[in-house]
Motif scaffolding. Structure first.
Motif, PDB file in Angstrom:
ATOM      1  N   ILE A 142       0.846  -1.192   0.000  1.00 52.88           N
ATOM      2  CA  ILE A 142       0.000   0.000   0.000  1.00 52.88           C
ATOM      3  C   ILE A 142       0.886   1.249   0.000  1.00 52.88           C
ATOM      4  O   ILE A 142       1.843   1.348   0.765  1.00 52.88           O
ATOM      5  N   GLY A 143       0.556   2.166  -0.889  1.00 58.97           N
ATOM      6  CA  GLY A 143       1.253   3.452  -0.856  1.00 58.97           C
ATOM      7  C   GLY A 143       2.545   3.514  -1.652  1.00 58.97           C
ATOM      8  O   GLY A 143       3.340   4.431  -1.452  1.00 58.97           O
ATOM      9  N   SER A 144       2.805   2.564  -2.547  1.00 60.86           N
ATOM     10  CA  SER A 144       4.010   2.664  -3.378  1.00 60.86           C
ATOM     11  C   SER A 144       3.836   3.810  -4.366  1.00 60.86           C
ATOM     12  O   SER A 144       2.798   3.951  -4.998  1.00 60.86           O
ATOM     13  N   LYS A 145       4.852   4.651  -4.485  1.00 58.55           N
ATOM     14  CA  LYS A 145       4.750   5.860  -5.297  1.00 58.55           C
ATOM     15  C   LYS A 145       5.494   5.681  -6.614  1.00 58.55           C
ATOM     16  O   LYS A 145       6.529   5.029  -6.668  1.00 58.55           O
ATOM     17  N   PRO A 146       4.967   6.264  -7.700  1.00 64.67           N
ATOM     18  CA  PRO A 146       5.668   6.201  -8.981  1.00 64.67           C
ATOM     19  C   PRO A 146       6.992   6.958  -8.903  1.00 64.67           C
ATOM     20  O   PRO A 146       7.119   7.923  -8.142  1.00 64.67           O
ATOM     21  N   ASN A 147       8.000   6.512  -9.677  1.00 59.92           N
ATOM     22  CA  ASN A 147       9.258   7.243  -9.690  1.00 59.92           C
ATOM     23  C   ASN A 147       9.209   8.344 -10.742  1.00 59.92           C
ATOM     24  O   ASN A 147       8.229   8.504 -11.462  1.00 59.92           O
ATOM     25  N   LYS A 148      10.280   9.096 -10.862  1.00 61.34           N
ATOM     26  CA  LYS A 148      10.290  10.274 -11.748  1.00 61.34           C
ATOM     27  C   LYS A 148      10.202   9.882 -13.218  1.00 61.34           C
ATOM     28  O   LYS A 148       9.849  10.718 -14.063  1.00 61.34           O
ATOM     29  N   ALA A 195      -0.884   3.406 -14.598  1.00 63.71           N
ATOM     30  CA  ALA A 195      -2.235   2.847 -14.677  1.00 63.71           C
ATOM     31  C   ALA A 195      -2.257   1.361 -15.026  1.00 63.71           C
ATOM     32  O   ALA A 195      -3.301   0.729 -14.938  1.00 63.71           O
ATOM     33  N   TYR A 196      -1.100   0.815 -15.396  1.00 62.80           N
ATOM     34  CA  TYR A 196      -1.081  -0.550 -15.930  1.00 62.80           C
ATOM     35  C   TYR A 196      -1.387  -1.592 -14.849  1.00 62.80           C
ATOM     36  O   TYR A 196      -0.851  -1.540 -13.745  1.00 62.80           O
ATOM     37  N   SER A 197      -2.253  -2.533 -15.190  1.00 56.44           N
ATOM     38  CA  SER A 197      -2.609  -3.620 -14.275  1.00 56.44           C
ATOM     39  C   SER A 197      -3.006  -4.846 -15.097  1.00 56.44           C
ATOM     40  O   SER A 197      -4.145  -4.953 -15.543  1.00 56.44           O
ATOM     41  N   ALA A 227       7.981  -5.911 -17.450  1.00 60.05           N
ATOM     42  CA  ALA A 227       8.539  -4.803 -16.674  1.00 60.05           C
ATOM     43  C   ALA A 227       7.771  -4.611 -15.375  1.00 60.05           C
ATOM     44  O   ALA A 227       8.356  -4.410 -14.301  1.00 60.05           O
ATOM     45  N   TRP A 228       6.446  -4.666 -15.456  1.00 58.04           N
ATOM     46  CA  TRP A 228       5.586  -4.533 -14.275  1.00 58.04           C
ATOM     47  C   TRP A 228       5.932  -5.603 -13.232  1.00 58.04           C
ATOM     48  O   TRP A 228       6.032  -5.312 -12.033  1.00 58.04           O
ATOM     49  N   LEU A 229       6.131  -6.840 -13.692  1.00 60.25           N
ATOM     50  CA  LEU A 229       6.414  -7.960 -12.792  1.00 60.25           C
ATOM     51  C   LEU A 229       7.808  -7.864 -12.183  1.00 60.25           C
ATOM     52  O   LEU A 229       7.980  -7.978 -10.966  1.00 60.25           O
ATOM     53  N   VAL A 230       8.812  -7.643 -13.022  1.00 60.15           N
ATOM     54  CA  VAL A 230      10.202  -7.598 -12.549  1.00 60.15           C
ATOM     55  C   VAL A 230      10.398  -6.452 -11.569  1.00 60.15           C
ATOM     56  O   VAL A 230      11.146  -6.578 -10.585  1.00 60.15           O
ATOM     57  N   ALA A 231       9.726  -5.330 -11.796  1.00 56.58           N
ATOM     58  CA  ALA A 231       9.856  -4.181 -10.892  1.00 56.58           C
ATOM     59  C   ALA A 231       9.407  -4.528  -9.477  1.00 56.58           C
ATOM     60  O   ALA A 231       9.861  -3.921  -8.508  1.00 56.58           O
ATOM     61  N   LYS A 232       8.541  -5.511  -9.342  1.00 54.77           N
ATOM     62  CA  LYS A 232       8.032  -5.912  -8.031  1.00 54.77           C
ATOM     63  C   LYS A 232       8.989  -6.848  -7.290  1.00 54.77           C
ATOM     64  O   LYS A 232       8.747  -7.193  -6.132  1.00 54.77           O
ATOM     65  N   THR A 233      10.080  -7.271  -7.946  1.00 57.93           N
ATOM     66  CA  THR A 233      11.057  -8.147  -7.291  1.00 57.93           C
ATOM     67  C   THR A 233      12.221  -7.365  -6.699  1.00 57.93           C
ATOM     68  O   THR A 233      12.939  -7.873  -5.859  1.00 57.93           O
ATOM     69  N   ASP A 234      12.453  -6.169  -7.190  1.00 54.68           N
ATOM     70  CA  ASP A 234      13.583  -5.334  -6.771  1.00 54.68           C
ATOM     71  C   ASP A 234      14.934  -5.984  -7.071  1.00 54.68           C
ATOM     72  O   ASP A 234      15.941  -5.663  -6.450  1.00 54.68           O
ATOM     73  N   TYR A 245       8.682   1.893 -13.989  1.00 55.64           N
ATOM     74  CA  TYR A 245       7.937   1.369 -12.843  1.00 55.64           C
ATOM     75  C   TYR A 245       8.720   1.583 -11.544  1.00 55.64           C
ATOM     76  O   TYR A 245       9.945   1.436 -11.521  1.00 55.64           O
ATOM     77  N   PRO A 246       8.028   1.884 -10.455  1.00 55.82           N
ATOM     78  CA  PRO A 246       8.709   1.969  -9.156  1.00 55.82           C
ATOM     79  C   PRO A 246       9.183   0.588  -8.728  1.00 55.82           C
ATOM     80  O   PRO A 246       8.476  -0.405  -8.902  1.00 55.82           O
TER      81      PRO A 246
END
Length: 314
Positions: A98-104, A112-114, A256-263, A299-300
């Motif tokens: 909750i509350g993850s913010k987009p980067n610059k 908006a991607y989901s 990209a959306w998925l990999v960004a969630k692994t850090d 992606y953040p």
């Protein structure tokens, strides 16, 4: 004299042709030395209905966490993964923060991607535990890597194969996640478990050659610390050619959306071809790494997907 010269020239060209044939790069072999079965359109529709609509498919979740060390002389290394009586849920594959913010660098589309997400848990025979130590008792707590693959088969054929219980170890295979041509994200194996995505393999990092042996019957591999993601191959790539038309924009976006969630950092994102020691894997073919890197930067980076053992991850 003229005849001798012609014979010599003929021998030279024949030798050249033989050398070219011997030097030809290895052809593509699909994941884990198995070929996904071809299925009819009618069967594919039935499989899709069962997976997407039937709760029985995804009933029992695997036991959470990792084991200390694989047994050196197991009576049967292919014993299936231990399951609980709890139903598998999406938060076993990724935990929404909750509350993850987009980067610059975030684009409007990235914010908006989901993508559509589906759970199609692999059969318990087709994945295993991650281990803190290898067969020899040495620490195996290597930093996670992401390995990119392609299916060389349709989504339905891959799902059908992974959800079949295989008693033969040579046929046991899985990815953690697959991304369909339309961008749908399909989860097979939770990130705390070891998917059987690579055989004889090693990851070359600045720290050295990284691999872990967990089964006495097979060589070391990256599976113990890898997160395997596969892209569905386009129709013109269902062969052993060296390239094809490439992956869809939706696949790159979902990847990209998925990999960004692994850090996982960019320098620990690799391909099946790069880690393979057999010299037979060239996937993912026609992959545009520059495009992927550009989209990933939009992606953040979060830690919604913890690769490894949650209890020991800082």
């Amino acid at each position: 004299m003229q005849l001798k010269r012609l014979v010599a020239i003929a021998i030279f060209f024949l030798s050249l042709v033989i050398l070219i044939l011997l030097a030809e790069p290895a052809r593509t072999i699909v994941i884990a030395d198995v070929k996904f079965p071809e299925i009819s359109a009618k069967s594919a529709q039935i499989i899709a209905q069962n997976i997407y609509l039937s709760p029985e498919i995804n009933q029992a979740a695997p036991v959470l966490g990792c084991e200390i060390q694989p047994p050196a002389n197991p009576p049967d290394p292919s014993l299936p993964a231990a399951l609980t009586s709890l139903p598998i849920k999406l938060d076993r594959f990724r935990k929404t923060l909750i509350g993850s913010k987009p980067n610059k660098n975030s684009s409007v589309k990235a914010i908006a991607y989901s993508p559509k997400e589906i759970i199609a848990l692999a059969a318990a025979s087709n994945y295993g535990d991650r281990y803190f130590k290898d067969l020899a008792g040495k620490p195996a707590d290597l930093l996670p890597i992401i390995v990119l693959h392609e299916t060389v088969g349709s989504v339905d054929s891959v799902i059908s194969f992974f959800q079949e219980f295989h008693t033969d170890e040579d046929n046991q295979a899985s990815y953690h996640t697959m991304i369909a041509l339309d961008g749908t994200v399909i989860y097979f194996v939770p990130p705390d478990k070891r998917a059987f995505g690579a055989g004889d393999s090693v990851f070359n990092s600045p720290l050295g050659r990284e691999a872990v042996q967990t089964n006495p019957r097979y060589p070391s591999s990256v599976n113990n610390f890898a997160y395997h993601i596969s892209l569905e191959t386009p129709e013109d790539g269902m062969n052993d050619s060296y390239d094809h038309s490439g992956y869809t924009e939706a696949q790159y976006q979902s990847l990209a959306w998925l990999v960004a969630k692994t850090d996982v950092p960019l320098d620990r994102i690799t391909t099946h071809k790069a880690i393979d020691l057999s010299g037979t894997r060239i996937d993912p073919r026609s992959f545009d790494f520059s495009l992927f890197q550009k989209k990933l930067g939009e992606y953040p980076r979060t830690k919604e997907i913890i690769i490894g053992c949650p209890a020991t991850t800082s």
